[in-house]
Write a protein that holds these residues in place. Structure first.
Motif, PDB file in Angstrom:
ATOM      1  N   ASN A   1      -0.913  -3.323   4.622  1.00 46.01           N
ATOM      2  CA  ASN A   1      -0.711  -2.770   3.291  1.00 46.01           C
ATOM      3  C   ASN A   1      -1.406  -1.424   3.148  1.00 46.01           C
ATOM      4  N   PHE A   2      -0.751  -0.489   2.422  1.00 48.27           N
ATOM      5  CA  PHE A   2      -1.307   0.855   2.253  1.00 48.27           C
ATOM      6  C   PHE A   2      -2.664   0.812   1.570  1.00 48.27           C
ATOM      7  N   LEU A   3      -2.866  -0.111   0.631  1.00 47.80           N
ATOM      8  CA  LEU A   3      -4.134  -0.198  -0.093  1.00 47.80           C
ATOM      9  C   LEU A   3      -5.280  -0.651   0.814  1.00 47.80           C
ATOM     10  N   MET A   4      -4.950  -1.266   1.946  1.00 49.49           N
ATOM     11  CA  MET A   4      -5.986  -1.674   2.890  1.00 49.49           C
ATOM     12  C   MET A   4      -6.482  -0.524   3.751  1.00 49.49           C
ATOM     13  N   LYS A   5      -5.896   0.639   3.594  1.00 50.57           N
ATOM     14  CA  LYS A   5      -6.266   1.786   4.407  1.00 50.57           C
ATOM     15  C   LYS A   5      -7.420   2.589   3.808  1.00 50.57           C
TER      16      LYS A   5
ATOM     17  N   CYS B   1      -4.576  16.371  -0.666  1.00 53.21           N
ATOM     18  CA  CYS B   1      -4.039  15.015  -0.543  1.00 53.21           C
ATOM     19  C   CYS B   1      -2.778  14.821  -1.381  1.00 53.21           C
ATOM     20  N   VAL B   2      -2.713  15.472  -2.543  1.00 50.51           N
ATOM     21  CA  VAL B   2      -1.486  15.395  -3.350  1.00 50.51           C
ATOM     22  C   VAL B   2      -0.317  15.997  -2.582  1.00 50.51           C
ATOM     23  N   LEU B   3      -0.551  17.147  -1.945  1.00 46.48           N
ATOM     24  CA  LEU B   3       0.505  17.778  -1.150  1.00 46.48           C
ATOM     25  C   LEU B   3       0.927  16.880   0.010  1.00 46.48           C
TER      26      LEU B   3
ATOM     27  N   GLY C   1       5.056  12.707   2.072  1.00 44.14           N
ATOM     28  CA  GLY C   1       5.194  11.383   2.665  1.00 44.14           C
ATOM     29  C   GLY C   1       4.251  11.133   3.818  1.00 44.14           C
ATOM     30  N   LYS C   2       3.121  11.854   3.867  1.00 42.79           N
ATOM     31  CA  LYS C   2       2.141  11.703   4.946  1.00 42.79           C
ATOM     32  C   LYS C   2       1.017  10.774   4.488  1.00 42.79           C
ATOM     33  N   GLY C   3       1.368   9.530   4.216  1.00 41.24           N
ATOM     34  CA  GLY C   3       0.406   8.586   3.660  1.00 41.24           C
ATOM     35  C   GLY C   3      -0.760   8.298   4.585  1.00 41.24           C
TER      36      GLY C   3
ATOM     37  N   SER D   1      -6.618   8.929   5.371  1.00 41.74           N
ATOM     38  CA  SER D   1      -7.748   9.322   6.223  1.00 41.74           C
ATOM     39  C   SER D   1      -8.588  10.400   5.551  1.00 41.74           C
ATOM     40  N   LEU D   2      -7.936  11.417   4.986  1.00 43.01           N
ATOM     41  CA  LEU D   2      -8.686  12.505   4.360  1.00 43.01           C
ATOM     42  C   LEU D   2      -9.422  12.028   3.113  1.00 43.01           C
ATOM     43  N   ILE D   3      -8.854  11.062   2.394  1.00 43.57           N
ATOM     44  CA  ILE D   3      -9.570  10.517   1.229  1.00 43.57           C
ATOM     45  C   ILE D   3     -10.881   9.881   1.681  1.00 43.57           C
ATOM     46  N   ASP D   4     -10.823   9.116   2.758  1.00 38.92           N
ATOM     47  CA  ASP D   4     -12.026   8.431   3.235  1.00 38.92           C
ATOM     48  C   ASP D   4     -13.042   9.380   3.854  1.00 38.92           C
TER      49      ASP D   4
END
Length: 380
Positions: free
Chosen positions: A25-29, A68-70, A75-77, A82-85
């Motif tokens: 799941n994306f939220l687990m990233k 990160c918005v860009l 579609g580069k989730g 990774s950059l958020i973390d």
């Protein structure tokens, strides 16, 4: 947040959720500290900036959010998470630390140093047992310990960051000298050439001309006593095989050279891939190995270019440089550590704790300089 970032590392999270692994799941990233950072930043936004440090780090957060918005719009989730973390969460941590009184901020910095001290013990244990404590996603011919942080380079970079903080008084005088030697020895056990060179430079410079002036005879005794202990530690490390990998590979072999010629990998991209990144994971892995002679890309800028395109790599790099600019201007040793992490590793683009350690080191270097100048200006 400090305890979560450095104690709950990527290898530990992977035991429970597919944090840095494919699928899931994306939220687990997202790291647990990132969820805390989101709530914390929304709270901080309700108040005006307290000082220059606060305002600077806020602006850096907004730059990272824009990047990160860009990435999300493209579609580069995976790259975005990774950059958020590894960039947004540490930047928010610095915003929070900037609002604390100096001694409270020092306590958070000291906590980081003691966690890295724990990792020295884990690295030594792994070295003796010749087996990793936590599962790894890679296999090496010559085993290298890493402790909590999954990869020897990550552990080595964090040892360098802890040493930089020790030179700025993160812990007391009596603990500072032995810990400097312990972190230098830990870096040697990890068998990583770049971080070991930086750690040796930090150690030598601190003995010759310490950032914190020596105030008593005991300071001289401790500094030069530790210096005399270095040959003993080096001899022991050599006798137990800590330098086997470095001696077998040499200082400037194919792996080292790949860092210098990594930008040649960009020539393998098609025009659309250069501007927008590679969409297919299989093509990215195949192209990466072909362009690097069977190796993985160990350069943050090139990695983002492959994943999201040249404009996003440039924007992310500028944002990261803006975040650390005050510290880069104030410490050559920190600039060397930052450059090593950016151009010889992917610490700023893949999920791990190295980027947060570098952020803390840069913050503390600037914070002490800021406090010193503020005291001078406010003094009668």
């Amino acid at each position: 947040m400090v305890a979560l970032i450095f104690l709950v590392s990527a290898p530990i999270l992977n035991l429970v959720i597919p944090y840095s692994q494919a699928g899931g799941n994306f939220l687990m990233k997202f790291h647990p500290a990132s969820w805390i950072a989101l709530v914390l930043f929304l709270h901080i936004l309700q108040f005006p900036a307290a000082n220059r440090l606060d305002a600077h780090y806020r602006n850096a957060v907004f730059l990272f959010v824009f990047v990160c918005v860009l990435l999300g719009l493209q579609g580069k989730g995976a790259v975005m998470s990774s950059l958020i973390d590894v960039q947004i969460t540490p930047a928010i941590l610095l915003v929070a630390l900037s609002r604390l009184p100096l001694e409270q901020a020092r306590a958070a910095i000291a906590l980081f140093v003691w966690i890295i001290t724990l990792n020295v013990l884990l690295v030594a244990l792994e070295f003796v047992l010749r087996t990793p404590i936590l599962p790894r996603e890679f296999v090496e011919v010559i085993f290298r310990p890493a402790g909590l942080f999954g990869h020897p380079i990550n552990a080595g970079l964090l040892f360098c960051c802890a040493m930089l903080l020790l030179t700025r008084g993160a812990v007391g005088t009596f603990a500072r000298r032995p810990l400097m030697l312990a972190f230098l020895g830990g870096t040697a056990l990890c068998g990583v050439r770049g971080p070991l060179a930086i750690a040796a430079a930090i150690f030598i410079v601190n003995v010759i001309k310490p950032t914190l002036p020596r105030r008593s005879a005991i300071d001289y005794f401790l500094d030069f006593g530790v210096l005399f202990a270095v040959p003993i530690v080096v001899t022991i490390a050599y006798s137990v095989g800590a330098f086997d990998r470095i001696l077998s590979l040499g200082v400037w072999e194919e792996s080292s050279q790949s860092r210098l010629f990594i930008f040649d990998a960009l020539d393998w991209l098609r025009s659309d891939e250069f501007w927008w990144g590679i969409d297919s994971y299989d093509r990215m892995e195949e192209l990466t190995k072909s362009a690097t002679g069977g190796r993985y890309i160990e350069n943050s800028f090139v990695f983002i270019t492959f994943a999201a395109g040249y404009p996003m790599a440039l924007l992310a790099s500028l944002s990261l440089t803006f975040l650390q600019a005050p510290a880069l201007r104030r410490s050559l040793l920190f600039a060397m550590t930052f450059t090593l992490a950016a151009f010889a590793t992917i610490a700023f683009t893949t999920k791990g704790s190295s980027s947060a350690g570098i952020a803390l080191a840069g913050y503390w270097i600037w914070r002490l300089d800021y406090e010193r100048k503020h005291r001078v200006q406010s003094s009668p």
